[in-house]
Enzyme design. Structure first.
Site, PDB file in Angstrom:
ATOM      1  N   HIS A 131       0.747  -1.072   0.219  1.00  0.00           N
ATOM      2  CA  HIS A 131      -0.085  -0.344   0.191  1.00  0.00           C
ATOM      3  C   HIS A 131       0.475   1.410  -0.220  1.00  0.00           C
ATOM      4  O   HIS A 131       1.772   1.514   0.405  1.00  0.00           O
ATOM      5  CB  HIS A 131      -1.226  -0.114   1.002  1.00  0.00           C
ATOM      6  CG  HIS A 131      -2.258   1.071   1.510  1.00  0.00           C
ATOM      7  ND1 HIS A 131      -2.173   2.236   1.515  1.00  0.00           N
ATOM      8  CD2 HIS A 131      -2.995   0.379   0.272  1.00  0.00           C
ATOM      9  CE1 HIS A 131      -3.524   2.412   1.178  1.00  0.00           C
ATOM     10  NE2 HIS A 131      -4.119   1.808   0.993  1.00  0.00           N
TER      11      HIS A 131
ATOM     12  N   ASP B 138      -7.859  -5.130   0.091  1.00  0.00           N
ATOM     13  CA  ASP B 138      -8.459  -6.223  -0.612  1.00  0.00           C
ATOM     14  C   ASP B 138      -7.917  -7.502  -0.612  1.00  0.00           C
ATOM     15  O   ASP B 138      -8.849  -8.773  -1.664  1.00  0.00           O
ATOM     16  CB  ASP B 138      -8.088  -5.772  -1.733  1.00  0.00           C
ATOM     17  CG  ASP B 138      -7.867  -4.415  -2.653  1.00  0.00           C
ATOM     18  OD1 ASP B 138      -9.321  -4.376  -2.280  1.00  0.00           O
ATOM     19  OD2 ASP B 138      -7.748  -3.896  -3.155  1.00  0.00           O
TER      20      ASP B 138
HETATM   21  N1  ACO Z   1       4.288  -7.810  -4.596  1.00  0.00           N
HETATM   22  C1  ACO Z   1       5.419  -7.482  -5.333  1.00  0.00           C
HETATM   23  N2  ACO Z   1       6.489  -6.346  -5.023  1.00  0.00           N
HETATM   24  C2  ACO Z   1       5.121  -5.521  -4.841  1.00  0.00           C
HETATM   25  C3  ACO Z   1       3.984  -5.534  -4.235  1.00  0.00           C
HETATM   26  C4  ACO Z   1       3.200  -6.401  -4.276  1.00  0.00           C
HETATM   27  N3  ACO Z   1       2.001  -6.740  -4.205  1.00  0.00           N
HETATM   28  N4  ACO Z   1       3.477  -4.436  -4.106  1.00  0.00           N
HETATM   29  C5  ACO Z   1       5.345  -3.399  -4.462  1.00  0.00           C
HETATM   30  N5  ACO Z   1       5.928  -4.663  -4.333  1.00  0.00           N
HETATM   31  C6  ACO Z   1       7.514  -3.899  -4.510  1.00  0.00           C
HETATM   32  C7  ACO Z   1       7.762  -3.166  -6.120  1.00  0.00           C
HETATM   33  O1  ACO Z   1       8.476  -3.893  -7.036  1.00  0.00           O
HETATM   34  C8  ACO Z   1       9.200  -2.095  -5.441  1.00  0.00           C
HETATM   35  O2  ACO Z   1      10.275  -2.692  -5.441  1.00  0.00           O
HETATM   36  P1  ACO Z   1      11.352  -2.354  -5.616  1.00  0.00           P
HETATM   37  O3  ACO Z   1      12.029  -1.052  -4.030  1.00  0.00           O
HETATM   38  O4  ACO Z   1      12.369  -3.184  -4.843  1.00  0.00           O
HETATM   39  O5  ACO Z   1      11.616  -1.726  -6.784  1.00  0.00           O
HETATM   40  C9  ACO Z   1       8.417  -1.572  -4.349  1.00  0.00           C
HETATM   41  O6  ACO Z   1       8.128  -2.708  -3.489  1.00  0.00           O
HETATM   42  C10 ACO Z   1       7.472  -0.668  -3.686  1.00  0.00           C
HETATM   43  O7  ACO Z   1       6.789  -0.727  -4.988  1.00  0.00           O
HETATM   44  P2  ACO Z   1       6.019   0.653  -5.446  1.00  0.00           P
HETATM   45  O8  ACO Z   1       5.383  -0.082  -6.668  1.00  0.00           O
HETATM   46  O9  ACO Z   1       7.361   2.217  -5.637  1.00  0.00           O
HETATM   47  O10 ACO Z   1       4.733   1.292  -4.431  1.00  0.00           O
HETATM   48  P3  ACO Z   1       3.398   2.064  -4.323  1.00  0.00           P
HETATM   49  O11 ACO Z   1       3.514   2.414  -3.058  1.00  0.00           O
HETATM   50  O12 ACO Z   1       4.214   2.804  -6.212  1.00  0.00           O
HETATM   51  O13 ACO Z   1       2.705   0.905  -4.782  1.00  0.00           O
HETATM   52  C11 ACO Z   1       0.425  -0.568  -4.923  1.00  0.00           C
HETATM   53  C12 ACO Z   1       1.718   0.568  -3.963  1.00  0.00           C
HETATM   54  C13 ACO Z   1       0.182   0.224  -6.418  1.00  0.00           C
HETATM   55  C14 ACO Z   1      -0.910  -0.783  -3.568  1.00  0.00           C
HETATM   56  C15 ACO Z   1       1.333  -2.015  -4.679  1.00  0.00           C
HETATM   57  O14 ACO Z   1       1.730  -2.665  -3.320  1.00  0.00           O
HETATM   58  C16 ACO Z   1       0.547  -2.961  -5.538  1.00  0.00           C
HETATM   59  O15 ACO Z   1       0.489  -3.025  -6.802  1.00  0.00           O
HETATM   60  N6  ACO Z   1      -0.175  -3.834  -5.008  1.00  0.00           N
HETATM   61  C17 ACO Z   1      -0.550  -4.883  -5.830  1.00  0.00           C
HETATM   62  C18 ACO Z   1      -1.871  -4.406  -5.808  1.00  0.00           C
HETATM   63  C19 ACO Z   1      -2.398  -3.839  -4.473  1.00  0.00           C
HETATM   64  O16 ACO Z   1      -2.850  -4.763  -4.005  1.00  0.00           O
HETATM   65  N7  ACO Z   1      -3.941  -2.948  -4.532  1.00  0.00           N
HETATM   66  C20 ACO Z   1      -4.359  -2.654  -3.830  1.00  0.00           C
HETATM   67  C21 ACO Z   1      -4.460  -1.533  -3.080  1.00  0.00           C
HETATM   68  S1  ACO Z   1      -5.290  -0.499  -1.778  1.00  0.00           S
HETATM   69  C22 ACO Z   1      -6.213   0.030  -2.823  1.00  0.00           C
HETATM   70  O17 ACO Z   1      -6.101   0.895  -3.160  1.00  0.00           O
HETATM   71  C23 ACO Z   1      -7.617  -0.399  -1.672  1.00  0.00           C
END
Ligand code: ACO
Length: 431
Positions: free
Chosen positions: A306, A363
């Site tokens: 998140h 979720d």
């Molecule tokens: N699985 C694997 N790796 C992940 C995940 C995940 N679910 N989420 C983040 N990471 C990793 C990224 O690859 C990144 O790694 P790095 O630093 O080596 O490059 C690091 O963690 C940071 O991730 P970002 O994408 O920069 O984080 P951001 O804050 O931009 O994204 C998000 C947040 C979109 C929620 C992300 O965690 C994600 O895609 N999660 C899966 C989708 C999801 O569950 N979305 C629902 C969010 S809650 C809502 O909207 C109600």
């Protein structure tokens, strides 16, 4: 705490005020930065940018705290109803008995959509995604309230806001019935909010759906937990639209579109599809977790991570508990729950997820509850949208009532071609 921050830039002293929120959050107010220096700030994805000051929802992502109008989500989940929570978000205080009665009455009086809108549903292909139908129909319903396009008086706004909260579930249920070739079921005034939605989804013209109290409560809880979440992607979209003074219906329709994406509200659908795939592949989650960590793969562990929570999402904790209770009450043995629990356990001890502070979000378990209720996967994000409506409305109102609010218009740093001149087509080199 200092009142301002001072720094030197190109030999000039720049002074910017510091703002503190009621829970001690600190911000540097950069609104005069460009005027003072010619510089702007660059913050891809807005991770460090506060776009507004707000009285609605408080989140402390490090500690895993969520409060609506100051009240912890755990208390609302245990003691409140969705309608009461909607009132709290939209009007800023818990309603008195009379206020709640009047608000519920208003929702009931406005639960029917305009009869002519029924024909709009006919125009969609039978396999249309219900989020597309929902956003289109919310926007279309604005056409039936032309007074909304004029200046907003508080009374008109309250009426249209109640209409939207009430009718979003009618539109959502009609969209579902249409996409399954089923006859439309009209709402029944005797039913409360969530029961009425289940009735419109699952009753038949010849037989009413049996409303089980634990199912109605579980759905009401899902709506409460999704009701607001401060400046997320869809709410910021609603505020963006509000800042241009387009109508509440236009704002809500835009909010639905932004919510649809799999990185936002669409994640609940993506989580269930992921769990099903893991189950069908005979994996216990190990292979999937390895793929989610592999930067070459496009897989992510959906329902994990998140932007704001760097701790367990408090909504995920509540929903996980309710998920167990509901499956027990309905005597459902769902192998997907087992897979979800295994994934969570494995991820919470895996250095990749621990180092990046990736925890289950709302979720991760909500899809399992919705599946147990009988809601089809393509409707999951629609359920999220119904729940989020009061939050969008509260944020829309806050934007238009803020005297200092200006049209949202971020800047950019242009990285494209420097000045070049138009070349007639005959003189262009073919590639
Ligand atoms: N699985 C694997 N790796 C992940 C995940 C995940 N679910 N989420 C983040 N990471 C990793 C990224 O690859 C990144 O790694 P790095 O630093 O080596 O490059 C690091 O963690 C940071 O991730 P970002 O994408 O920069 O984080 P951001 O804050 O931009 O994204 C998000 C947040 C979109 C929620 C992300 O965690 C994600 O895609 N999660 C899966 C989708 C999801 O569950 N979305 C629902 C969010 S809650 C809502 O909207 C109600």
């Amino acid at each position: 705490m200092p009142e301002y921050v001072e720094f030197q830039l190109e030999g000039k002293c720049v002074r910017l005020p510091i703002i503190e929120g009621t829970a001690g959050e600190k911000a540097i107010d950069i609104s005069t930065l460009r005027e003072q220096t010619g510089y702007i700030t660059l913050d891809s994805g807005y991770g460090n940018t506060g776009s507004c000051e707000s009285d609605i929802t408080f989140i402390d992502g490090e500690q895993g705290i969520l409060r609506y109008r100051g009240i912890p989500i755990e208390e609302l989940a245990e003691k409140s109803s969705f309608v009461e929570t909607a009132y709290l978000l939209m009007f800023g205080h818990l309603p008195t008995g009379t206020e709640l009665h009047q608000f519920s009455k208003l929702l009931t009086e406005n639960e029917l959509i305009h009869e002519d809108m029924k024909y709009h549903f006919e125009g969609f292909p039978s396999n249309a995604h219900p989020m597309a139908i929902l956003s289109s129909m919310i926007n279309a319903s604005g056409c039936f309230q032309p007074q909304m396009l004029a200046a907003h008086s508080r009374r008109t706004f309250d009426l249209h806001a109640a209409r939207l909260v009430s009718q979003v579930r009618t539109i959502a249920a009609f969209a579902y019935r249409k996409s399954h070739g089923l006859p439309i079921i009209y709402p029944k005034p005797i039913y409360k909010y969530s029961a009425n939605f289940l009735h419109m989804m699952f009753s038949e013209p010849y037989c009413d759906y049996e409303l089980k109290p634990e199912v109605v409560r579980a759905l009401d809880l899902i709506f409460i937990l999704h009701a607001d979440h401060e400046q997320n992607c869809s709410t910021s979209t609603v505020r963006m639209v509000a800042s241009s003074r387009a109508s509440l219906f236009a704002g809500a329709a835009a909010g639905v579109c932004a919510l649809w994406g799999p990185l936002h509200g669409g994640a609940n659908q993506a989580v269930l599809e992921m769990l099903k795939k893991i189950y069908e592949d005979g994996d216990d989650g190990t292979k999937f977790i390895a793929a989610a960590k592999d930067k070459k793969s496009k897989n992510r562990l959906m329902g994990f991570g998140h932007r704001v929570y760097k701790n367990y999402d408090p909504r995920a904790r509540i929903i996980k508990q309710r998920c167990h209770e509901l499956l027990d009450a309905l005597k459902i043995d769902d192998p997907l729950l087992e897979i979800a629990l295994n994934l969570e356990k494995a991820a919470l001890t895996d250095p990749y997820f621990v180092e990046r502070k990736l925890y289950p979000n709302v979720d991760f378990y909500s899809g399992i509850i919705m599946q147990a209720i009988g809601i089809p996967v393509e409707m999951f994000t629609v359920i999220f949208a119904i729940g989020r409506m009061p939050g969008w409305i509260a944020n829309y109102r806050e934007t238009i009532e803020d005297r200092n609010s200006r049209i949202y218009r971020p800047r950019q740093i242009y990285q494209g071609s420097p000045l070049r001149h138009y070349v007639p087509i005959a003189d262009r080199e073919t590639k």
